[in-house]
Motif scaffolding. Structure first.
Motif, mmCIF file in Angstrom:
data_model
loop_
_atom_site.group_PDB
_atom_site.id
_atom_site.type_symbol
_atom_site.label_atom_id
_atom_site.label_comp_id
_atom_site.label_asym_id
_atom_site.label_seq_id
_atom_site.Cartn_x
_atom_site.Cartn_y
_atom_site.Cartn_z
ATOM 1 N N VAL A 287 36.217 42.663 30.705
ATOM 2 C CA VAL A 287 35.164 43.314 31.500
ATOM 3 C C VAL A 287 35.556 43.294 32.978
ATOM 4 C CG1 VAL A 287 32.780 43.035 32.340
ATOM 5 C CG2 VAL A 287 33.276 42.846 29.897
ATOM 6 N N ALA A 288 36.028 42.147 33.444
ATOM 7 C CA ALA A 288 36.375 42.014 34.867
ATOM 8 C C ALA A 288 37.505 42.960 35.252
ATOM 9 C CB ALA A 288 36.755 40.570 35.168
ATOM 10 N N GLU B 97 36.591 38.326 26.323
ATOM 11 C CA GLU B 97 35.796 39.533 26.524
ATOM 12 C C GLU B 97 35.386 39.670 28.002
ATOM 13 O OE1 GLU B 97 31.774 41.376 24.712
ATOM 14 O OE2 GLU B 97 32.840 39.954 23.418
ATOM 15 N N GLU B 98 34.989 38.555 28.598
ATOM 16 C CA GLU B 98 34.636 38.575 30.024
ATOM 17 C C GLU B 98 35.837 38.977 30.865
ATOM 18 O OE1 GLU B 98 31.015 35.398 30.676
ATOM 19 O OE2 GLU B 98 32.978 34.914 31.489
ATOM 20 N N ASP B 99 36.990 38.489 30.458
ATOM 21 C CA ASP B 99 38.213 38.809 31.179
ATOM 22 C C ASP B 99 38.462 40.315 31.177
ATOM 23 O OD1 ASP B 99 40.760 37.432 32.325
ATOM 24 O OD2 ASP B 99 41.474 39.062 31.046
ATOM 25 N N SER C 255 38.352 34.876 33.452
ATOM 26 C CA SER C 255 37.421 34.018 32.734
ATOM 27 C C SER C 255 38.158 33.423 31.538
ATOM 28 C CB SER C 255 36.241 34.854 32.237
ATOM 29 O OG SER C 255 35.561 34.183 31.211
ATOM 30 N N SER D 55 32.003 37.627 40.353
ATOM 31 C CA SER D 55 30.901 38.200 39.568
ATOM 32 C C SER D 55 31.378 39.357 38.681
ATOM 33 C CB SER D 55 29.737 38.613 40.458
ATOM 34 O OG SER D 55 30.173 39.508 41.437
ATOM 35 N N ARG E 7 33.234 39.217 36.280
ATOM 36 C CA ARG E 7 33.356 38.780 34.884
ATOM 37 C C ARG E 7 32.018 38.619 34.172
ATOM 38 N NH1 ARG E 7 34.893 33.726 37.497
ATOM 39 N NH2 ARG E 7 33.302 32.135 37.180
ATOM 40 N N HIS E 8 30.936 38.556 34.920
ATOM 41 C CA HIS E 8 29.649 38.275 34.284
ATOM 42 C C HIS E 8 29.098 39.514 33.598
ATOM 43 C CE1 HIS E 8 29.752 34.322 35.810
ATOM 44 N NE2 HIS E 8 29.709 34.697 37.066
ATOM 45 N N ARG E 9 29.156 39.498 32.285
ATOM 46 C CA ARG E 9 28.746 40.673 31.511
ATOM 47 C C ARG E 9 27.322 41.098 31.808
ATOM 48 N NH1 ARG E 9 30.703 38.871 25.745
ATOM 49 N NH2 ARG E 9 30.850 36.977 26.961
ATOM 50 N N THR E 10 26.445 40.126 32.033
ATOM 51 C CA THR E 10 25.041 40.479 32.212
ATOM 52 C C THR E 10 24.719 40.849 33.659
ATOM 53 O OG1 THR E 10 24.611 38.149 32.473
ATOM 54 C CG2 THR E 10 24.168 39.100 30.297
ATOM 55 N N ASP F 159 36.840 33.309 28.734
ATOM 56 C CA ASP F 159 36.353 34.097 27.616
ATOM 57 C C ASP F 159 37.063 35.459 27.667
ATOM 58 O OD1 ASP F 159 33.127 34.840 26.314
ATOM 59 O OD2 ASP F 159 34.703 36.312 26.607
#
Ligand SMILES: Nc1ncnc2c1ncn2[C@@H]1O[C@H](COP(=O)(O)OP(=O)(O)OP(=O)(O)O)[C@@H](O)[C@H]1O
Ligand SMILES: [Mg+2]
Length: 468
Positions: free
Chosen positions: A189-190, A185-187, A181, A128, A130-133, A183
């Motif tokens: 973020v994680a 950007e997700e990567d 991820s 979780s 990686r999930h931006r939202t 993606d």
């Protein structure tokens, strides 16, 4: 002392090194293998936090097999002002249903709550990240950011390292998958979140290192001959691949300095996704996915089944409306027993034991040719035979994605399969015979080297920690 932390989707481990010898620390006395900490967290209603194997035990003891009554509560605020003030929390609240022409003030924030819930279990937190939202969650009136939840698990690693060092360990090398991820950007973020989590847990300086590269270091730090190596690390959340050139130089420091990463690749497809696929293929029908109900003989709505595979959210289905609807559809169903089993599953919050049994059955298939998925609880009476060949068929499309990662790593490394000296395998999912067969077919069994399944990454990270 040098410290390496492998925060895994399923299991975490920590290793320390004095520069000569690496030691894997025992971080979960409650686990069958105390060097592995199941990456699980339980937060009780009174704020108590339990991590590791005990978290799962306590969750089952207190939460499963409990009749849940969900209540809808009006939070007394309009959804607009709420969302504007605290966007992070909005995910847990749903506005009441209104038609579009209704005045906007009528949109009130309401939440479905389980007023007697003893506690919540968090699993696969790494996925979780990686999930931006998904910023975090609400538990018993407190908001927890996903970084804080992760830190609660990492703190156990920190405490163990501090205890052997006899003083606070400020610096650690943390593993990270090649791709959190697909993606970018997700990567990012994680990774950022994992760094913050490590800092909350008390590590001041955190250095990241690719998990499969760490597994490669663990093997090749002692290699006197230069070799071209591939590492395939398939765990609970990710399949990670790397191609490296390693070994040959004089001594470990020079070997590490002269090692070269030729190509990396990865996909977020591993053990967790495989478990869900087994549930989909073998258990959805036992809960009525192929049943029909009513005068027009309609299938049951698909979302009911998707939630079975996602047991952490199963309790959300436990509304009076859903339960009454299931009772009614059972009466007109062509498979009333299956629909009743579904109602029992939801009513008793039995999703976690189902997921556990499926995971155990999957593991049994690594040594047996067939097994029975046995789930017996009140109206749930499931005994489904699963054969190894059928299992391989069920996960075929996932194996294809893993193979595509392997091909991608070879391609970036401009390497042909025959140029690879050894393929090092690690991570629990590499124990699946179909995964081994896939690697066998490409490289031949003589070139496959199974490394320590659950600890080779942490060991490699502790070795690397000395040099970074
Ligand atoms: N004998 C086995 N056969 C098949 N699968 C297994 C076996 N043992 C463990 N697994 C699976 O391996 C996964 C855990 O492996 P591992 O501990 O290497 O993952 P992780 O490091 O926590 O995850 P990741 O590296 O993806 O973050 C789980 O999905 C588990 O079900
Ligand atoms: Mg791992």
């Amino acid at each position: 002392m040098f410290c390496g932390v492998d925060f895994g989707t399923t299991n975490s481990s920590v290793a320390v090194s004095n520069g000569e010898r690496v030691r894997i620390l025992e971080i979960d006395p409650a686990n069958d293998n105390p060097t592995l900490l199941p990456s699980l967290l339980y937060i009780a209603r009174n704020g108590e936090r339990i991590v590791g194997r005990a978290a799962a035990d306590v969750y089952i003891e207190r939460n499963v097999n409990r009749e849940i009554e969900l209540k809808q509560v009006d939070l007394g605020i309009s959804i607009e002002s709420y969302v504007a003030a605290e966007p992070d929390k909005s995910r847990d609240y749903r506005p009441a249903e209104t038609d579009d022409d209704a005045p906007r003030e009528a949109v009130r924030a309401r939440a479905m709550i389980d007023p007697n819930e003893p506690g919540r279990l968090f699993q696969s937190l790494k996925s979780s990240l990686r999930h931006r939202t998904f910023h975090g969650t609400e538990a018993f009136g407190e908001h927890y950011q996903v970084e804080e939840l992760t830190a609660m698990i990492l703190r156990r690693a920190k405490e163990a390292a501090d205890a052997v060092a006899g003083k606070p360990v400020d610096t650690a090398v943390f593993g990270r998958p090649v791709r959190f991820s697909e993606d970018a950007e997700e990567d990012a973020v994680a990774e950022r979140r994992l760094r913050v989590a490590a800092q909350i847990a008390g590590f001041k300086d955190v250095v990241f290192f690719y998990e499969p590269v760490a597994a490669c270091v663990e093997y090749a730090i002692g290699a006197e001959r230069r070799q071209r190596l591939m590492v395939v690390d398939i765990g609970g959340g990710t399949c990670d691949v790397c191609v490296m050139e390693f070994g040959g130089a004089h001594g470990p420091a020079a070997r590490l300095a002269e090692s070269r990463i030729l190509g990396v690749a990865g996909v977020p497809v591993a053990g967790d996704a495989i478990d869900k696929e087994i549930i989909r293929a073998k258990l959805f029908p036992c809960f009525g996915s192929r049943s029909r109900y009513g005068p027009s003989m309609l299938p049951l709505p698909q979302f009911l089944f998707n939630t079975i595979a996602d047991w952490q959210n199963l309790y959300r289905l436990n509304t009076e409306e859903n339960i009454n609807w299931l009772i009614a559809s059972e009466m007109s169903s062509d498979q009333p027993r299956a629909v009743r089993a579904l109602r029992c599953l939801i009513r008793n919050n039995y999703g976690y034991p189902v997921a556990r049994e499926v995971e155990l059955a999957k593991k049994r298939l690594s040594t047996q040719l067939e097994t029975d998925i046995e789930i017996r609880h009140k109206d749930i009476q499931i005994g489904e035979r699963l054969e190894r060949a059928e299992f391989a068929h069920i996960i075929e499309h996932m194996l294809e994605r893993m193979l595509a990662s392997i091909e991608e790593a070879e391609k970036t490394a401009q390497t042909q399969p025959q140029e690879i000296d050894y393929v090092l395998t690690t991570g629990g999912t590499c124990l699946i015979p179909a995964v081994r067969e896939m690697l066998d077919a490409r490289y031949g069994s003589a070139r496959l080297l199974q490394r320590e399944t659950f600890t080779s990454v942490a060991t490699g990270l502790a070795i690397v920690a000395r040099y970074v």
